[in-house]
Design a protein around this motif. Structure first.
Motif, PDB file in Angstrom:
ATOM      1  N   ALA A  99       0.818  -1.212   0.000  1.00 28.53           N
ATOM      2  CA  ALA A  99       0.000   0.000   0.000  1.00 28.53           C
ATOM      3  C   ALA A  99       0.850   1.261   0.000  1.00 28.53           C
ATOM      4  O   ALA A  99       0.461   2.277  -0.583  1.00 28.53           O
ATOM      5  N   GLY A 100       2.028   1.208   0.616  1.00 31.45           N
ATOM      6  CA  GLY A 100       2.872   2.380   0.684  1.00 31.45           C
ATOM      7  C   GLY A 100       3.628   2.664  -0.602  1.00 31.45           C
ATOM      8  O   GLY A 100       3.858   3.824  -0.949  1.00 31.45           O
ATOM      9  N   GLY A 106      -2.295   1.137  -2.579  1.00 31.77           N
ATOM     10  CA  GLY A 106      -2.910   1.941  -1.533  1.00 31.77           C
ATOM     11  C   GLY A 106      -4.402   2.105  -1.731  1.00 31.77           C
ATOM     12  O   GLY A 106      -5.174   2.079  -0.766  1.00 31.77           O
ATOM     13  N   ASP A 110      -5.733   0.013   1.431  1.00 32.75           N
ATOM     14  CA  ASP A 110      -5.911   0.900   2.577  1.00 32.75           C
ATOM     15  C   ASP A 110      -7.375   1.087   2.985  1.00 32.75           C
ATOM     16  O   ASP A 110      -7.676   1.050   4.192  1.00 32.75           O
ATOM     17  N   PHE A 156       2.864   1.953   6.711  1.00 37.80           N
ATOM     18  CA  PHE A 156       2.294   2.674   5.573  1.00 37.80           C
ATOM     19  C   PHE A 156       2.655   4.158   5.627  1.00 37.80           C
ATOM     20  O   PHE A 156       3.132   4.730   4.631  1.00 37.80           O
ATOM     21  N   ARG A 160       5.173   6.383   3.103  1.00 37.86           N
ATOM     22  CA  ARG A 160       4.646   7.550   2.401  1.00 37.86           C
ATOM     23  C   ARG A 160       5.333   8.853   2.818  1.00 37.86           C
ATOM     24  O   ARG A 160       5.288   9.836   2.083  1.00 37.86           O
TER      25      ARG A 160
END
Length: 265
Positions: A99-100, A106, A110, A156, A160
């Motif tokens: 997701a990151g 993401g 997420d 995550f 980011r």
């Protein structure tokens, strides 16, 4: 002036660094409370069926340790936490990295994780019992869920929050995607991930306490429930103290890991 082993120039006349002395004042109020607790129990002001005195708790701890009851319960609880933590941490690491690093990842991962995070996961116990029975699976999965969410969120957000200039520099230096992940992304996310690790371990012990008080036939929670049936508040406090000590020990281990892993900061 002299050159140290790390290459840092140090002055010969510089005063030695003083070791930090622990503040003993922080022990004052806990000791006062302990004394008041003992006095209240010894004088009968605090009935034993409500809460045993500290000395009685110590005697109960020695008794359960000698009988082997405390040791066997300790081993079972440690095994459950270790299994649940391994599952939850592995899932958090994989989901957090995907997701990151990926916009699509993401967008797909997420939202459902955030929705599940808002559920009171302790309220899932009846559903877990219906799905997996009353064996070890519900307890381990409860711990895994407790570990998953805080660790995922920190991994995550740590990924980011990495400086885009560092990623651009790694591309300019010719790093492959795997090298950027190994030398830029993961090291940059380590500080935030370690914060999540401390949080997840705390939640793991909370989840274990709740899980072991529901249809358990072994472990510290079973020991506490069994003592409740016989009005043994001394044994109940022994179990709670062991839970607290285990939580403090695991937190101290992570803090030691933080100091070593983040020495570069």
């Amino acid at each position: 002036m002299s050159l140290s082993a790390t290459g840092v120039v140090a002055r010969a006349d510089a005063p030695p660094r003083r070791r930090r002395v622990p503040d003993l004042r922080r022990w004052f109020s806990p000791l006062i409370l302990l004394v008041l607790w003992q006095v209240a129990g010894s004088t009968g002001l605090l009935p034993p069926d409500k809460l045993s005195s500290p000395w009685t708790v110590v005697q109960a701890g020695v008794e359960t340790a000698r009988s082997g009851e405390l040791g066997s319960a300790f081993v079972v609880s440690i095994g459950r936490v270790a299994a649940g933590f391994a599952i939850g941490a592995a899932a958090a690491l994989v989901l957090g990295i995907i997701a990151g690093l990926s916009g699509w990842g993401g967008a797909l991962i997420d939202p459902p994780v955030q929705m599940l995070r808002t559920l009171p996961f302790l309220g899932l116990i009846p559903l877990f019992i219906l799905w997996f029975g009353i064996g070890e699976a519900p307890k381990i999965l409860l711990v895994a869920l407790g570990v998953l969410f805080p660790l995922y969120l920190n991994i995550f957000s740590g990924i980011r929050a990495i400086d885009p200039d560092l990623l651009e520099a790694s591309v300019a230096l010719g790093y492959t995607r795997r090298e950027r992940l190994a030398h830029v992304v993961l090291p940059g996310a380590v500080p935030q991930a370690l914060v999540g690790l401390r949080q997840s371990l705390g939640v793991a012990w909370l989840a274990l306490i709740v899980g072991e008080t529901v249809n358990a036939d072994a472990g510290l929670g079973y020991l506490i429930n069994n003592a409740r049936d016989f009005l043994r508040t001394d044994v109940i406090v022994v179990g709670l103290v062991v839970y607290a000590v285990l939580g403090l020990v695991t937190d101290a281990i992570v803090r030691l890991l933080e100091r070593r892993a983040l020495r570069w900061r």
